[in-house]
Scaffold this active site. Structure first.
Site, PDB file in Angstrom:
ATOM      1  N   LYS A 185      60.344  22.575  41.604  1.00  0.00           N
ATOM      2  CA  LYS A 185      60.424  22.028  42.964  1.00  0.00           C
ATOM      3  C   LYS A 185      61.880  21.882  43.408  1.00  0.00           C
ATOM      4  CE  LYS A 185      58.302  18.182  41.755  1.00  0.00           C
ATOM      5  NZ  LYS A 185      58.136  18.422  40.302  1.00  0.00           N
ATOM      6  N   ARG A 227      66.497  22.667  30.345  1.00  0.00           N
ATOM      7  CA  ARG A 227      67.153  22.317  31.613  1.00  0.00           C
ATOM      8  C   ARG A 227      68.476  21.602  31.411  1.00  0.00           C
ATOM      9  NH1 ARG A 227      63.879  19.222  36.108  1.00  0.00           N
ATOM     10  NH2 ARG A 227      63.458  17.785  34.382  1.00  0.00           N
ATOM     11  N   ARG A 247      68.944  15.591  31.311  1.00  0.00           N
ATOM     12  CA  ARG A 247      68.494  14.372  31.989  1.00  0.00           C
ATOM     13  C   ARG A 247      67.937  13.383  30.987  1.00  0.00           C
ATOM     14  NH1 ARG A 247      64.832  15.917  37.110  1.00  0.00           N
ATOM     15  NH2 ARG A 247      63.399  14.474  36.115  1.00  0.00           N
ATOM     16  N   ARG A 273      55.181  11.849  31.639  1.00  0.00           N
ATOM     17  CA  ARG A 273      55.249  12.344  33.027  1.00  0.00           C
ATOM     18  C   ARG A 273      54.058  13.244  33.333  1.00  0.00           C
ATOM     19  NH1 ARG A 273      61.153  14.405  32.479  1.00  0.00           N
ATOM     20  NH2 ARG A 273      60.818  15.663  34.348  1.00  0.00           N
TER      21      ARG A 273
HETATM   22  P1  AP5 Z   1      63.331  22.060  38.369  1.00  0.00           P
HETATM   23  O1  AP5 Z   1      63.560  22.788  39.655  1.00  0.00           O
HETATM   24  O2  AP5 Z   1      64.318  21.069  37.916  1.00  0.00           O
HETATM   25  O3  AP5 Z   1      61.837  21.440  38.353  1.00  0.00           O
HETATM   26  P2  AP5 Z   1      61.222  20.198  39.121  1.00  0.00           P
HETATM   27  O4  AP5 Z   1      59.859  20.610  39.579  1.00  0.00           O
HETATM   28  O5  AP5 Z   1      62.162  19.695  40.145  1.00  0.00           O
HETATM   29  O6  AP5 Z   1      61.038  19.197  37.904  1.00  0.00           O
HETATM   30  P3  AP5 Z   1      61.436  17.652  37.723  1.00  0.00           P
HETATM   31  O7  AP5 Z   1      61.439  17.397  36.251  1.00  0.00           O
HETATM   32  O8  AP5 Z   1      62.622  17.296  38.534  1.00  0.00           O
HETATM   33  O9  AP5 Z   1      60.184  16.977  38.315  1.00  0.00           O
HETATM   34  P4  AP5 Z   1      59.784  15.533  38.096  1.00  0.00           P
HETATM   35  O10 AP5 Z   1      58.758  15.458  39.165  1.00  0.00           O
HETATM   36  O11 AP5 Z   1      59.316  15.164  36.757  1.00  0.00           O
HETATM   37  O12 AP5 Z   1      61.147  14.692  38.248  1.00  0.00           O
HETATM   38  P5  AP5 Z   1      61.763  13.864  39.447  1.00  0.00           P
HETATM   39  O13 AP5 Z   1      63.208  13.923  39.361  1.00  0.00           O
HETATM   40  O14 AP5 Z   1      61.104  14.218  40.727  1.00  0.00           O
HETATM   41  O15 AP5 Z   1      63.124  23.206  37.246  1.00  0.00           O
HETATM   42  C1  AP5 Z   1      62.931  22.856  35.888  1.00  0.00           C
HETATM   43  C2  AP5 Z   1      63.717  23.832  34.987  1.00  0.00           C
HETATM   44  O16 AP5 Z   1      63.127  25.128  35.080  1.00  0.00           O
HETATM   45  C3  AP5 Z   1      65.182  24.021  35.380  1.00  0.00           C
HETATM   46  O17 AP5 Z   1      65.913  24.190  34.219  1.00  0.00           O
HETATM   47  C4  AP5 Z   1      65.181  25.322  36.220  1.00  0.00           C
HETATM   48  O18 AP5 Z   1      66.403  26.023  36.083  1.00  0.00           O
HETATM   49  C5  AP5 Z   1      64.043  26.089  35.587  1.00  0.00           C
HETATM   50  N1  AP5 Z   1      63.251  26.872  36.533  1.00  0.00           N
HETATM   51  C6  AP5 Z   1      62.902  26.509  37.789  1.00  0.00           C
HETATM   52  N2  AP5 Z   1      62.109  27.458  38.359  1.00  0.00           N
HETATM   53  C7  AP5 Z   1      61.954  28.436  37.406  1.00  0.00           C
HETATM   54  C8  AP5 Z   1      61.249  29.686  37.390  1.00  0.00           C
HETATM   55  N3  AP5 Z   1      60.520  30.091  38.448  1.00  0.00           N
HETATM   56  N4  AP5 Z   1      61.307  30.436  36.265  1.00  0.00           N
HETATM   57  C9  AP5 Z   1      62.029  30.015  35.173  1.00  0.00           C
HETATM   58  N5  AP5 Z   1      62.738  28.835  35.129  1.00  0.00           N
HETATM   59  C10 AP5 Z   1      62.692  28.065  36.251  1.00  0.00           C
HETATM   60  O19 AP5 Z   1      61.268  12.389  39.074  1.00  0.00           O
HETATM   61  C11 AP5 Z   1      61.790  11.736  37.954  1.00  0.00           C
HETATM   62  C12 AP5 Z   1      61.220  10.337  37.830  1.00  0.00           C
HETATM   63  O20 AP5 Z   1      61.576   9.565  38.988  1.00  0.00           O
HETATM   64  C13 AP5 Z   1      59.702  10.227  37.748  1.00  0.00           C
HETATM   65  O21 AP5 Z   1      59.217  10.433  36.433  1.00  0.00           O
HETATM   66  C14 AP5 Z   1      59.487   8.802  38.234  1.00  0.00           C
HETATM   67  O22 AP5 Z   1      59.823   7.866  37.237  1.00  0.00           O
HETATM   68  C15 AP5 Z   1      60.529   8.685  39.352  1.00  0.00           C
HETATM   69  N6  AP5 Z   1      59.983   9.124  40.638  1.00  0.00           N
HETATM   70  C16 AP5 Z   1      60.425  10.166  41.400  1.00  0.00           C
HETATM   71  N7  AP5 Z   1      59.691  10.301  42.496  1.00  0.00           N
HETATM   72  C17 AP5 Z   1      58.738   9.327  42.447  1.00  0.00           C
HETATM   73  C18 AP5 Z   1      57.668   8.971  43.301  1.00  0.00           C
HETATM   74  N8  AP5 Z   1      57.402   9.641  44.433  1.00  0.00           N
HETATM   75  N9  AP5 Z   1      56.893   7.918  42.919  1.00  0.00           N
HETATM   76  C19 AP5 Z   1      57.136   7.206  41.797  1.00  0.00           C
HETATM   77  N10 AP5 Z   1      58.142   7.514  40.943  1.00  0.00           N
HETATM   78  C20 AP5 Z   1      58.935   8.568  41.268  1.00  0.00           C
HETATM   79 MG    MG Z   2      63.270  17.901  40.368  1.00  0.00          MG
END
Ligand code: AP5
Ligand code: MG
Ligand code: ZN
Length: 220
Positions: A17, A131, A165, A176
């Site tokens: 994402k 990552r 991270r 998660r």
């Molecule tokens: P990346 O683009 O980083 O993936 P992502 O979908 O953004 O994954 P996240 O881990 O950021 O999602 P998340 O939802 O767990 O974390 P968030 O920060 O939102 O890609 C991943 C890896 O793959 C990278 O290395 C990239 O280079 C590679 N890649 C990407 N696309 C690829 C492809 N097509 N092919 C090959 N490789 C690829 O949330 C973190 C925490 O914050 C949560 O756990 C929670 O505690 C809190 N939080 C955030 N939002 C909320 C909410 N709305 N409600 C409650 N708590 C929340």
């Molecule tokens: Mg993300």
């Protein structure tokens, strides 16, 4: 298509994402609003919200709805979001989705499109395991799939020192995934029923996913 655009990027952790939101933000001229990135920024600034969120994030648990919703409400009021938003990782629960609808309604807007990043657990784990994240601008890199041009240096902001991270541990990633299945996945049927969901095959390489997203948005 309306003059403003509010687009949700929905999907499991590690689906890509953030990677695609970076690209879409430039292409569409919309602010990339990632709730995860906002919490990490709050933590760097040692705000009460950041310190509170850390306890949940490091255990792989969702931060309480009221805290997330208040943060997003404030973010959507900033000038750069007056023409719309790319919401990455929000909403993640049904109450968050309801709150978002209320926030947008008050601004005379609605969710235009929900882009669902569909990928298998094995893919998610492999992506998260390799990552590296920039502490300056939050851009994500991957040792194998998306290495930075210069080792250890962010392509986007030039900051040295890409790091793992703190919630990319095996235990937090498992948690998660459970949070995603139990609390976020129910959003899929909500947005299918409303006709807003577009399913994207997120298993494909980064550039192919980018093209699929462009096609989905064109046909919206
Ligand atoms: P990346 O683009 O980083 O993936 P992502 O979908 O953004 O994954 P996240 O881990 O950021 O999602 P998340 O939802 O767990 O974390 P968030 O920060 O939102 O890609 C991943 C890896 O793959 C990278 O290395 C990239 O280079 C590679 N890649 C990407 N696309 C690829 C492809 N097509 N092919 C090959 N490789 C690829 O949330 C973190 C925490 O914050 C949560 O756990 C929670 O505690 C809190 N939080 C955030 N939002 C909320 C909410 N709305 N409600 C409650 N708590 C929340
Ligand atoms: Mg993300
Ligand atoms: Zn950077």
């Amino acid at each position: 298509m309306t003059s403003t655009q509010d687009i949700i990027l929905l999907g499991p952790p590690g689906a890509g994402k953030g990677t695609q939101a970076f690209r879409l933000a430039t292409r569409l001229g919309l602010p990339h609003i990632s709730t995860g990135d906002l919490f990490r920024q709050n933590l760097r600034e040692q705000t009460p919200v950041g310190l509170m969120a850390k306890g949940f994030m490091d255990r792989g648990l969702l931060v309480p709805d009221e805290v997330v919703c208040e943060m997003v409400r404030e973010r959507l009021e900033l000038d750069d979001a007056s023409s719309g938003s790319l919401l990455d990782g929000f909403p993640r629960t049904i109450p968050q989705a309801e709150a978002l609808e209320g926030m947008l309604r008050r601004l005379g807007r609605r969710v235009d499109c929900v882009l669902f990043f569909d990928a298998q657990d094995a893919t998610l784990v492999e992506r998260i395991a390799g990552r590296l994240t920039c502490s300056g601008c939050s851009a994500a890199f991957h040792a194998r799939f998306a290495p930075p041009k210069v080792a250890g240096v962010c392509d986007h902001c030039g900051k040295a020192g890409l790091a793992v991270r703190s919630d990319d541990t095996e235990a937090a990633v498992s948690a998660r995934l459970v949070e995603y299945r139990t609390k976020t996945e129910p959003l899929l049927s909500r947005y299918t029923k409303s006709g807003q969901l577009r399913v994207i095959n997120a298993e494909q390489p980064i550039a192919t996913v980018e093209n699929s997203l462009a096609l989905a948005l064109e046909s919206n």
